[in-house]
Design a protein around this motif. Structure first.
Motif, mmCIF file in Angstrom:
data_model
loop_
_atom_site.group_PDB
_atom_site.id
_atom_site.type_symbol
_atom_site.label_atom_id
_atom_site.label_comp_id
_atom_site.label_asym_id
_atom_site.label_seq_id
_atom_site.Cartn_x
_atom_site.Cartn_y
_atom_site.Cartn_z
ATOM 1 N N VAL A 198 39.093 -10.289 13.464
ATOM 2 C CA VAL A 198 39.876 -10.817 12.351
ATOM 3 C C VAL A 198 41.330 -10.342 12.446
ATOM 4 C CG1 VAL A 198 40.121 -10.873 9.839
ATOM 5 C CG2 VAL A 198 37.843 -10.856 10.875
ATOM 6 N N LYS A 199 42.245 -11.294 12.403
ATOM 7 C CA LYS A 199 43.686 -10.987 12.367
ATOM 8 C C LYS A 199 44.232 -11.195 10.954
ATOM 9 C CE LYS A 199 43.928 -10.202 16.777
ATOM 10 N NZ LYS A 199 44.023 -8.880 17.308
ATOM 11 N N SER A 200 43.774 -12.260 10.294
ATOM 12 C CA SER A 200 44.182 -12.528 8.914
ATOM 13 C C SER A 200 43.149 -13.449 8.277
ATOM 14 C CB SER A 200 45.572 -13.179 8.862
ATOM 15 O OG SER A 200 45.540 -14.453 9.473
ATOM 16 N N PHE A 201 43.165 -13.475 6.942
ATOM 17 C CA PHE A 201 42.250 -14.370 6.229
ATOM 18 C C PHE A 201 42.829 -14.750 4.884
ATOM 19 C CE2 PHE A 201 41.064 -10.261 4.587
ATOM 20 C CZ PHE A 201 40.700 -10.491 3.276
ATOM 21 N N GLU A 202 42.316 -15.865 4.369
ATOM 22 C CA GLU A 202 42.707 -16.371 3.060
ATOM 23 C C GLU A 202 41.435 -16.732 2.316
ATOM 24 O OE1 GLU A 202 44.716 -20.472 1.343
ATOM 25 O OE2 GLU A 202 45.099 -19.890 3.419
ATOM 26 N N VAL A 203 41.302 -16.216 1.090
ATOM 27 C CA VAL A 203 40.144 -16.537 0.260
ATOM 28 C C VAL A 203 40.374 -17.913 -0.362
ATOM 29 C CG1 VAL A 203 38.808 -15.891 -1.766
ATOM 30 C CG2 VAL A 203 39.642 -14.114 -0.223
ATOM 31 N N ILE A 204 39.405 -18.797 -0.194
ATOM 32 C CA ILE A 204 39.489 -20.144 -0.753
ATOM 33 C C ILE A 204 38.886 -20.116 -2.164
ATOM 34 C CG2 ILE A 204 38.734 -22.531 -0.517
ATOM 35 C CD1 ILE A 204 38.776 -22.024 2.539
ATOM 36 N N LYS A 232 34.095 -17.884 0.215
ATOM 37 C CA LYS A 232 34.618 -19.009 0.981
ATOM 38 C C LYS A 232 36.007 -18.624 1.479
ATOM 39 C CE LYS A 232 31.266 -21.739 -0.422
ATOM 40 N NZ LYS A 232 30.004 -21.553 0.222
ATOM 41 N N VAL A 233 36.205 -18.695 2.811
ATOM 42 C CA VAL A 233 37.437 -18.197 3.399
ATOM 43 C C VAL A 233 37.919 -19.062 4.555
ATOM 44 C CG1 VAL A 233 37.007 -15.774 2.809
ATOM 45 C CG2 VAL A 233 36.154 -16.690 4.960
ATOM 46 N N LYS A 234 39.177 -18.832 4.906
ATOM 47 C CA LYS A 234 39.759 -19.352 6.130
ATOM 48 C C LYS A 234 40.209 -18.119 6.918
ATOM 49 C CE LYS A 234 42.529 -22.867 5.959
ATOM 50 N NZ LYS A 234 43.737 -23.720 5.800
ATOM 51 N N VAL A 235 39.625 -17.916 8.096
ATOM 52 C CA VAL A 235 39.881 -16.724 8.904
ATOM 53 C C VAL A 235 40.577 -17.117 10.199
ATOM 54 C CG1 VAL A 235 38.819 -14.818 10.173
ATOM 55 C CG2 VAL A 235 37.878 -15.507 7.979
#
Length: 75
Positions: A67-73, A44-47
């Motif tokens: 993809v430039k950046s992502f955060e794992v939820i 689960k991520v926010k990309v």
């Protein structure tokens, strides 16, 4: 166009396989240049990235998202 999408990572079995982000709303984005840390099914991520209208792919499963950046939820 830069966008931020929240959803789940899926590996699609087309050809050699491709990684996709399926948004909470059900839209599918084919990931371009996804870092290896992002290539995990059901993550689960926010990309944040750029939708690339100038790129064609073999899978053609949805818009191509570079993809430039992502955060794992959660994982």
């Amino acid at each position: 166009m830069s966008i931020t999408v929240t959803g789940s990572i899926e590996k699609k079995g087309l050809g050699p396989g491709t990684w996709a982000l399926v948004s909470e709303g059900g839209e599918t984005y084919e990931l371009k240049d996804a870092p290896s840390d992002l290539k995990k099914s059901n993550l689960k991520v926010k990309v944040t990235g750029e939708v690339r209208d100038d790129v064609m792919t073999f899978a053609m499963i949805g818009s191509v998202l570079e993809v430039k950046s992502f955060e794992v939820i959660s994982d």
